[in-house]
Design an enzyme around this catalytic site. Structure first.
Site, PDB file in Angstrom:
ATOM      1  CB  CYS A   1      60.925  -3.566  77.670  1.00 32.45           C
ATOM      2  SG  CYS A   1      59.502  -3.024  78.787  1.00 32.45           S
TER       3      CYS A   1
ATOM      4  CB  CYS B   1      58.493  -6.030  78.920  1.00 30.71           C
ATOM      5  SG  CYS B   1      58.046  -4.605  78.082  1.00 30.71           S
ATOM      6  CG  ASP B   2      61.316  -8.730  79.104  1.00 32.17           C
ATOM      7  OD1 ASP B   2      60.387  -9.314  79.073  1.00 32.17           O
ATOM      8  OD2 ASP B   2      62.117  -8.484  77.976  1.00 32.17           O
TER       9      ASP B   2
END
Length: 312
Positions: free
Chosen positions: A136, A139-140
């Site tokens: 992701c 997300c990261d």
């Protein structure tokens, strides 16, 4: 055994398809519950910007769209709960969903569990997951500010996520096994214009390197077979998804772990069980189409229940 709860419609999953179905079922005054195993929104909740959903000319974030849809469903009396369905069974004319916290019974079930990211299946991937290996970008990517990363894939998601990662990383090596991408042309053009993205075409990642964190990847040229190392601080994998249908093996032996075939009303081969979104065969995997499928299933479930109750 958990508490037994009775409904007209059970919706398993909490993404856009599920929430759209819930809106229609709730408006039809059907007792409806939406069961989500982790967090509502599914993959959409991890998307920083959705630019192709109608009605939002400036785009909308995944979490914002999720909250709006959830609030709309709840306004029509739909219940929502965090619970993972472990098994689905038939009991006469009722469908029985066995969750971790309760047992849910209803006349109709709408399957909208979405899909999980597909893994590369190479050495080092699982060992370094969360230590440089991610599925992701939204997300990261902030963890890789001013670092080098590798992104793997050639579809819409891969290219969109690679573009997003460039907001943080200083360099993105985009690895794809073919010479051409599968993604929409608009994303291909953006990727080729982005100076931070370096294309590594006709290549596959064969190993993730590192002891306690990602330090590089081994890539193999698909035509020559030659291998080489790419030094990198992170690996983002975007090579598709696997539908969350394995728990349905007792009802759909041939399709367990695969996409479920449906008719035009989103009905599966079992009357009263519908499938929408990323679990459905031939779905376009877009938010807008998922919402359309959810709406179709919500309406079809209402009609199916009404017909049964009328003795049809």
């Amino acid at each position: 055994m958990g508490e037994r709860r009775e409904y007209d419609v059970i919706i398993i999953g909490g993404g856009p398809a599920a929430l759209a179905a819930a809106v229609y079922a709730g408006r039809a005054q059907l007792r409806t519950v939406v069961l989500e195993r982790a967090g509502f929104g599914g993959q959409v909740a991890l998307t920083h910007a959705i630019d192709n959903y109608p009605g939002f000319p400036k785009g909308v974030s995944g979490p914002e769209l999720t909250e709006l849809m959830k609030a709309q469903a709840e306004r029509f009396g739909v219940e929502t709960a965090i619970d993972e369905v472990m098994r689905l069974e038939l009991d006469g004319d009722r469908k029985v969903a066995h969750g971790r916290d309760a047992v849910y019974r209803a006349e109709a079930v709408i399957l909208a569990m979405g899909a999980d990211p597909r893994k590369l299946g190479v050495p080092g991937e699982e060992e370094l997951r969360g230590r440089g290996v991610s599925y992701c970008g939204t997300c990261d990517a902030p963890f890789f500010r001013n670092k080098r990363v590798v992104a793997v894939g050639g579809g819409d998601t891969a290219l969109k996520e690679a573009l997003f990662i460039t907001r943080f990383a200083r360099e993105v090596a985009l690895v794809h096994r073919r010479t051409e991408f599968r993604a929409e042309r608009i994303y291909q053009d953006e990727v080729r214009r982005e100076p931070k993205i370096r294309l590594e075409l006709e290549a596959v990642v064969t190993r993730v390197l590192g002891e306690t964190k990602v330090e590089g990847v081994e890539v193999r040229h698909v035509r020559t077979g030659a291998t080489r190392r790419l030094d990198t601080d992170g690996v983002f994998v975007f090579v598709g998804t696997e539908p969350n249908t394995k728990f349905l093996e007792n009802l759909f032996p041939a399709a367990a772990g695969r996409h479920l075939p449906t008719d035009k009303d989103m009905m599966t081969t079992i009357p009263g069980i519908f499938a929408v979104g990323d679990v459905r065969e031939d779905s376009y995997r877009q938010v807008a189409t998922a919402v359309g499928e959810g709406a179709t299933a919500g309406i079809a479930a209402e009609h199916w229940i009404a017909k049964r109750r009328a003795g049809g």
